[in-house]
Design a protein around this motif. Sequence first.
Motif, PDB file in Angstrom:
ATOM      1  N   CYS A 261     -47.800 -30.826  31.542  1.00 55.08           N
ATOM      2  CA  CYS A 261     -47.951 -32.234  31.910  1.00 55.08           C
ATOM      3  C   CYS A 261     -48.148 -32.284  33.420  1.00 55.08           C
ATOM      4  CB  CYS A 261     -46.719 -33.031  31.484  1.00 55.08           C
ATOM      5  SG  CYS A 261     -46.834 -34.766  31.920  1.00 55.08           S
ATOM      6  N   GLY A 262     -49.366 -32.515  33.865  1.00 47.64           N
ATOM      7  CA  GLY A 262     -49.635 -32.512  35.301  1.00 47.64           C
ATOM      8  C   GLY A 262     -49.397 -31.135  35.894  1.00 47.64           C
ATOM      9  N   THR A 263     -48.475 -31.071  36.868  1.00 51.30           N
ATOM     10  CA  THR A 263     -48.144 -29.786  37.496  1.00 51.30           C
ATOM     11  C   THR A 263     -46.845 -29.200  36.942  1.00 51.30           C
ATOM     12  OG1 THR A 263     -47.013 -30.943  39.298  1.00 51.30           O
ATOM     13  CG2 THR A 263     -49.344 -30.408  39.638  1.00 51.30           C
ATOM     14  N   ALA A 264     -46.289 -29.838  35.916  1.00 51.97           N
ATOM     15  CA  ALA A 264     -45.064 -29.326  35.282  1.00 51.97           C
ATOM     16  C   ALA A 264     -45.432 -28.697  33.936  1.00 51.97           C
ATOM     17  CB  ALA A 264     -44.048 -30.447  35.081  1.00 51.97           C
ATOM     18  N   TYR A 265     -44.900 -27.512  33.667  1.00 56.09           N
ATOM     19  CA  TYR A 265     -45.165 -26.851  32.391  1.00 56.09           C
ATOM     20  C   TYR A 265     -43.832 -26.563  31.694  1.00 56.09           C
ATOM     21  CZ  TYR A 265     -43.856 -22.511  34.786  1.00 56.09           C
ATOM     22  OH  TYR A 265     -43.174 -21.547  35.473  1.00 56.09           O
ATOM     23  N   CYS A 266     -43.915 -26.245  30.421  1.00 57.50           N
ATOM     24  CA  CYS A 266     -42.679 -26.081  29.641  1.00 57.50           C
ATOM     25  C   CYS A 266     -42.905 -25.130  28.462  1.00 57.50           C
ATOM     26  CB  CYS A 266     -42.237 -27.446  29.125  1.00 57.50           C
ATOM     27  SG  CYS A 266     -40.834 -27.428  27.996  1.00 57.50           S
ATOM     28  N   ARG A 267     -41.967 -24.243  28.266  1.00 55.14           N
ATOM     29  CA  ARG A 267     -41.849 -23.521  26.995  1.00 55.14           C
ATOM     30  C   ARG A 267     -40.638 -24.149  26.318  1.00 55.14           C
ATOM     31  NH1 ARG A 267     -39.104 -19.367  24.512  1.00 55.14           N
ATOM     32  NH2 ARG A 267     -40.324 -18.162  22.993  1.00 55.14           N
ATOM     33  N   VAL A 268     -40.882 -24.862  25.244  1.00 57.84           N
ATOM     34  CA  VAL A 268     -39.845 -25.701  24.629  1.00 57.84           C
ATOM     35  C   VAL A 268     -38.636 -24.853  24.231  1.00 57.84           C
ATOM     36  CG1 VAL A 268     -39.304 -27.290  22.762  1.00 57.84           C
ATOM     37  CG2 VAL A 268     -41.579 -27.320  23.808  1.00 57.84           C
TER      38      VAL A 268
ATOM     39  N   GLY B 149     -36.561 -27.120  29.073  1.00 54.93           N
ATOM     40  CA  GLY B 149     -37.355 -25.931  29.364  1.00 54.93           C
ATOM     41  C   GLY B 149     -38.456 -26.179  30.381  1.00 54.93           C
ATOM     42  N   TRP B 150     -38.458 -27.360  31.016  1.00 54.52           N
ATOM     43  CA  TRP B 150     -39.508 -27.724  31.971  1.00 54.52           C
ATOM     44  C   TRP B 150     -39.320 -26.990  33.300  1.00 54.52           C
ATOM     45  CZ3 TRP B 150     -43.670 -30.691  30.682  1.00 54.52           C
ATOM     46  CH2 TRP B 150     -43.582 -31.426  29.508  1.00 54.52           C
ATOM     47  N   SER B 151     -40.457 -26.688  33.944  1.00 52.38           N
ATOM     48  CA  SER B 151     -40.411 -26.071  35.279  1.00 52.38           C
ATOM     49  C   SER B 151     -40.025 -27.092  36.330  1.00 52.38           C
ATOM     50  CB  SER B 151     -41.787 -25.486  35.623  1.00 52.38           C
ATOM     51  OG  SER B 151     -42.777 -26.516  35.651  1.00 52.38           O
ATOM     52  N   ASP B 152     -40.329 -28.366  36.079  1.00 49.26           N
ATOM     53  CA  ASP B 152     -40.023 -29.464  36.990  1.00 49.26           C
ATOM     54  C   ASP B 152     -40.024 -30.739  36.167  1.00 49.26           C
ATOM     55  OD1 ASP B 152     -39.504 -30.865  39.263  1.00 49.26           O
ATOM     56  OD2 ASP B 152     -41.443 -30.516  40.231  1.00 49.26           O
ATOM     57  N   THR B 153     -39.541 -31.834  36.750  1.00 48.45           N
ATOM     58  CA  THR B 153     -39.539 -33.103  36.017  1.00 48.45           C
ATOM     59  C   THR B 153     -40.961 -33.670  35.977  1.00 48.45           C
ATOM     60  OG1 THR B 153     -38.886 -34.212  38.076  1.00 48.45           O
ATOM     61  CG2 THR B 153     -37.149 -33.741  36.485  1.00 48.45           C
ATOM     62  N   PRO B 154     -41.554 -33.844  34.785  1.00 46.17           N
ATOM     63  CA  PRO B 154     -42.907 -34.406  34.696  1.00 46.17           C
ATOM     64  C   PRO B 154     -42.903 -35.902  35.017  1.00 46.17           C
ATOM     65  CG  PRO B 154     -42.005 -34.064  32.507  1.00 46.17           C
ATOM     66  CD  PRO B 154     -40.995 -33.508  33.465  1.00 46.17           C
ATOM     67  N   PHE B 155     -44.059 -36.399  35.426  1.00 47.01           N
ATOM     68  CA  PHE B 155     -44.170 -37.819  35.776  1.00 47.01           C
ATOM     69  C   PHE B 155     -44.100 -38.687  34.530  1.00 47.01           C
ATOM     70  CE2 PHE B 155     -46.387 -36.019  39.536  1.00 47.01           C
ATOM     71  CZ  PHE B 155     -45.533 -36.536  40.510  1.00 47.01           C
ATOM     72  N   VAL B 156     -43.345 -39.792  34.655  1.00 47.95           N
ATOM     73  CA  VAL B 156     -43.207 -40.745  33.551  1.00 47.95           C
ATOM     74  C   VAL B 156     -44.542 -41.440  33.303  1.00 47.95           C
ATOM     75  CG1 VAL B 156     -42.103 -42.910  32.888  1.00 47.95           C
ATOM     76  CG2 VAL B 156     -40.757 -41.113  33.936  1.00 47.95           C
ATOM     77  N   GLY B 157     -44.866 -41.645  32.019  1.00 48.02           N
ATOM     78  CA  GLY B 157     -46.085 -42.353  31.659  1.00 48.02           C
ATOM     79  C   GLY B 157     -47.294 -41.455  31.531  1.00 48.02           C
ATOM     80  N   THR B 158     -47.139 -40.150  31.812  1.00 46.99           N
ATOM     81  CA  THR B 158     -48.272 -39.219  31.696  1.00 46.99           C
ATOM     82  C   THR B 158     -48.196 -38.458  30.376  1.00 46.99           C
ATOM     83  OG1 THR B 158     -47.016 -37.552  32.946  1.00 46.99           O
ATOM     84  CG2 THR B 158     -48.547 -38.919  34.186  1.00 46.99           C
TER      85      THR B 158
ATOM     86  N   PHE C  93     -48.631 -35.141  27.862  1.00 50.84           N
ATOM     87  CA  PHE C  93     -48.562 -33.682  27.859  1.00 50.84           C
ATOM     88  C   PHE C  93     -49.471 -33.158  26.752  1.00 50.84           C
ATOM     89  CE2 PHE C  93     -45.207 -34.826  24.836  1.00 50.84           C
ATOM     90  CZ  PHE C  93     -45.465 -33.958  23.781  1.00 50.84           C
ATOM     91  N   GLU C  94     -49.905 -31.928  26.891  1.00 52.62           N
ATOM     92  CA  GLU C  94     -50.762 -31.310  25.876  1.00 52.62           C
ATOM     93  C   GLU C  94     -50.316 -29.871  25.660  1.00 52.62           C
ATOM     94  OE1 GLU C  94     -54.326 -30.504  29.104  1.00 52.62           O
ATOM     95  OE2 GLU C  94     -54.146 -32.412  28.039  1.00 52.62           O
TER      96      GLU C  94
ATOM     97  N   ALA D  41     -49.959 -21.906  30.471  1.00 52.34           N
ATOM     98  CA  ALA D  41     -49.494 -23.209  30.962  1.00 52.34           C
ATOM     99  C   ALA D  41     -49.100 -23.122  32.433  1.00 52.34           C
ATOM    100  CB  ALA D  41     -48.307 -23.684  30.124  1.00 52.34           C
ATOM    101  N   LYS D  42     -48.408 -22.040  32.794  1.00 56.50           N
ATOM    102  CA  LYS D  42     -47.977 -21.840  34.178  1.00 56.50           C
ATOM    103  C   LYS D  42     -49.173 -21.705  35.112  1.00 56.50           C
ATOM    104  CE  LYS D  42     -45.088 -18.888  37.114  1.00 56.50           C
ATOM    105  NZ  LYS D  42     -44.233 -17.679  37.169  1.00 56.50           N
ATOM    106  N   LYS D  43     -50.168 -20.925  34.688  1.00 53.52           N
ATOM    107  CA  LYS D  43     -51.359 -20.703  35.502  1.00 53.52           C
ATOM    108  C   LYS D  43     -52.098 -22.021  35.751  1.00 53.52           C
ATOM    109  CE  LYS D  43     -55.662 -18.040  35.697  1.00 53.52           C
ATOM    110  NZ  LYS D  43     -56.589 -17.149  34.967  1.00 53.52           N
ATOM    111  N   LEU D  44     -52.267 -22.823  34.703  1.00 51.67           N
ATOM    112  CA  LEU D  44     -52.956 -24.109  34.827  1.00 51.67           C
ATOM    113  C   LEU D  44     -52.188 -25.054  35.742  1.00 51.67           C
ATOM    114  CD1 LEU D  44     -55.262 -25.966  34.027  1.00 51.67           C
ATOM    115  CD2 LEU D  44     -54.016 -26.548  31.925  1.00 51.67           C
ATOM    116  N   ALA D  45     -50.846 -25.066  35.614  1.00 48.21           N
ATOM    117  CA  ALA D  45     -50.009 -25.924  36.463  1.00 48.21           C
ATOM    118  C   ALA D  45     -50.155 -25.538  37.930  1.00 48.21           C
ATOM    119  CB  ALA D  45     -48.554 -25.832  36.026  1.00 48.21           C
ATOM    120  N   GLU D  46     -50.169 -24.220  38.210  1.00 51.37           N
ATOM    121  CA  GLU D  46     -50.311 -23.746  39.590  1.00 51.37           C
ATOM    122  C   GLU D  46     -51.686 -24.100  40.161  1.00 51.37           C
ATOM    123  OE1 GLU D  46     -49.443 -19.607  39.146  1.00 51.37           O
ATOM    124  OE2 GLU D  46     -47.261 -19.874  39.371  1.00 51.37           O
TER     125      GLU D  46
END
Length: 487
Positions: A191-198, A222-231, A233-234, A242-247
């Motif tokens: 989600c944006g710049t935050a990624y997650c392995r559930v 399991g999130w790397s950071d808090t994702p923005f509200v209202g956005t 995720f895919e 996921a990490k590579k895309l977030a970076e």
Amino acid sequence: IRKGSVVTDEAGGITQHIGAYKVKSPETGETITFIDTPGHAAFSAMREMGANVTDIAVLVVAADDGFMPQTDEALKFARKAQNAIVVAINKIDAKGANIDRVKNQMQERGIAPEDWGGDTLCVPISALKEEGIDSLLEMIALQSEIMELKANPNAQPQGIIIESQIEQGKGATATVIMEKGTLKRGDAIICGTAYCRVRSLTDDQGAQVKGALPGTPVSVTGWSDTPFVGTRFESQKNERGAKKLAEERLHSMKVEASNAQRGDGEGGPATIDDLFAAIENQQKKCLRIIVKSDVSGSLAAIRQSLMEIKSDKVDLEIVSSSVGHVTKKDVTMATTSGATIFGFNTRIENGVQGQAKHHGINIYQHSIIYELLDLVTEAMTDLLEPEKREKKVGRVEVRALFSMGKKGTVAGCMVIEGVVNRNAVARVLRKDQVLVESKVDTLRRFKDDVSEVRAGYECGVHLFDFNDYEEGDIIEVFEIEKIRPKL
């Protein structure tokens, strides 16, 4: 609806957090997911986001109050999001309740109720006595049938973030609503710049679940950071992807920000008006703040409310805003930038208070949003110099002169107005011309030193470093009042 009170857990008796929960319609047995948004004016961004996420907006209108400004705003958001609207007329048992007045207001706003020839489903309820709640749920289920709402549980998982926060022992967590697909433990999402392995999925009752179907609200850890509200995720193939895309996204954002900053600095003011505006901006005071909040939704609401504080005298700059406790890192940032820290519904970590005191950093905390905004406004006002206003205290007339040796000349006076005090500020007037402004050095009644003399009495007066009195001079005694400025 939930057999529980949302507000009792909230500071100040208002719903300040967004919540999502599931209930079953007693008539149809269908599951309905509710997103409950705050009603306070400061949370308009959260209400708009809630309207965008949902398919049906339930507009709750009090039968005794009718449509309020926040109700009209929520109606505007629901229309903008093209939601179907169901109106729940609450407090039908309250004193002064007038259902027909509410229906008339509905008609004025273009959402006429069905029994008045319109298309809007309208249900009278009493939340306090739990009357009409089943009918409301039935109407929501009926509206969903009319809309033929469907989602594919076998598609790639996709959903929307409705809240995110830092939880002790869990790290960054986010409450999500599934829009399509089934989210399972071990899935990789971004989600944006935050990624997650559930790592875990928790339902609205606090129970661990293995998967979340479309329309289901769950808390995801399991999130790397808090994702923005209202956005949204895919899903991704794996955590590495996921990490590579977030970076990559984060790097792109930094490059864009750097280019924008460089572009702002190019060239000089284009016109003389721009030059004067630049000089004026340099002279303006500026309150720099760091905002910390317990959850992302509240943080977004606070940021929006802060940006609406306008002043010609003081600028407001948000140096940083993030979710979590107030940390030593925040104090270091505040020291470097000269900022003040404001915390909403969050605590201060051990050792931070001492560090802040050592560096002269103020930390303000509050659990009610509008009172926190008042604190920011007060801090902005404190940067301004108080306005000074002269207040006349007394007036004396010189009628005789006496020599006091080393003290010089003392004026024998009659207090004709108000009062004269020792050490008060005074000016000597001669034919309306000011000769001197000084302090009252000596004040006597006969041979005694006194602290004050009131109107109608005689006294001896001497001002610091002034001896050139003449009969008929007027000595005005005044004080300077400091008036708190306004933004």
